[in-house]
Design an enzyme around this catalytic site. Structure first.
Site, mmCIF file in Angstrom:
data_model
loop_
_atom_site.group_PDB
_atom_site.id
_atom_site.type_symbol
_atom_site.label_atom_id
_atom_site.label_comp_id
_atom_site.label_asym_id
_atom_site.label_seq_id
_atom_site.Cartn_x
_atom_site.Cartn_y
_atom_site.Cartn_z
ATOM 1 C CB CYS A 85 45.020 -84.770 -75.954
ATOM 2 S SG CYS A 85 43.749 -83.583 -76.368
ATOM 3 C CG HIS A 126 48.117 -81.089 -79.448
ATOM 4 N ND1 HIS A 126 48.417 -82.385 -79.065
ATOM 5 C CD2 HIS A 126 46.889 -80.833 -78.909
ATOM 6 C CE1 HIS A 126 47.417 -82.871 -78.345
ATOM 7 N NE2 HIS A 126 46.480 -81.941 -78.229
ATOM 8 C CD GLU A 127 46.219 -77.074 -78.217
ATOM 9 O OE1 GLU A 127 45.053 -77.436 -78.442
ATOM 10 O OE2 GLU A 127 46.923 -77.550 -77.309
ATOM 11 C CG HIS A 130 42.442 -80.120 -80.513
ATOM 12 N ND1 HIS A 130 41.634 -81.176 -80.178
ATOM 13 C CD2 HIS A 130 43.499 -80.187 -79.667
ATOM 14 C CE1 HIS A 130 42.165 -81.859 -79.177
ATOM 15 N NE2 HIS A 130 43.321 -81.279 -78.852
HETATM 16 C C1 LIG Z 1 52.557 -81.118 -76.785
HETATM 17 S S1 LIG Z 1 51.089 -80.501 -77.297
HETATM 18 C C2 LIG Z 1 49.999 -81.010 -76.006
HETATM 19 C C3 LIG Z 1 48.819 -80.134 -75.925
HETATM 20 C C4 LIG Z 1 47.784 -80.598 -74.953
HETATM 21 N N1 LIG Z 1 46.620 -79.777 -75.033
HETATM 22 C C5 LIG Z 1 45.515 -80.222 -75.645
HETATM 23 O O1 LIG Z 1 45.060 -79.732 -76.653
HETATM 24 C C6 LIG Z 1 48.316 -80.501 -73.534
HETATM 25 O O2 LIG Z 1 48.740 -81.517 -73.005
HETATM 26 O O3 LIG Z 1 48.326 -79.418 -72.996
#
Ligand SMILES: CSCC[C@H](NC=O)C(=O)O
Length: 136
Positions: A85, A126-127, A130
């Protein structure tokens, strides 16, 4: 406007509040900031640029797609993986689901309900985490 990436984990631990059409500037800022970080980033949530609103952007191939007020309403086939991240250093283990169904509004605030799978589904999870104040 390109914004700095927020690394304050106390701020990032807050649950984001629903977005409204008054937040249109945030959509532009998210697009600009993702665009400036495509070498190391495939998705972003608004709180990662210091705006605690429920808005995410996800790189879908070459297209950055904005999802406003996303909610995961169904998830199937869990698997273990590791993710990094921009707001953290290193990679961490996490559970994701192969297929999800998401309700959201597009950038014109039109409502959608859509299924996603694989890599795009992983980024959305993932988002959305957040938005819930959950960091991997
Ligand atoms: C595999 S989901 C990874 C998402 C990450 N972005 C952050 O919120 C990023 O590395 O872009």
């Amino acid at each position: 406007m390109i914004k700095p990436i927020m690394r304050d984990t106390q701020f990032l631990a807050q649950k984001a509040v629903p977005a409204t059409p008054a937040d249109t500037d945030v959509l532009t800022d998210l697009r600009d900031t993702l665009q400036a970080n495509t070498d190391r980033c495939v998705g972003m949530a608004a709180n990662m640029i210091g705006i605690n609103k429920r808005i995410i952007i996800v790189q879908m191939g070459v297209l950055p797609v904005i999802l406003v007020n996303p909610q995961i309403v169904r998830q199937d086939k869990p698997y273990q993986t590791t993710e990094g991240c921009l707001s953290l250093t290193g990679e961490r283990p996490t559970t994701r689901y192969e297929t999800i169904e998401v309700t959201y509004q597009d950038q014109a605030f039109k409502p959608h309900r859509q299924a996603f799978s694989g890599w795009i589904a992983q980024i959305i999870q993932h988002e959305v985490d957040h938005c819930e104040g959950r960091i991997i």
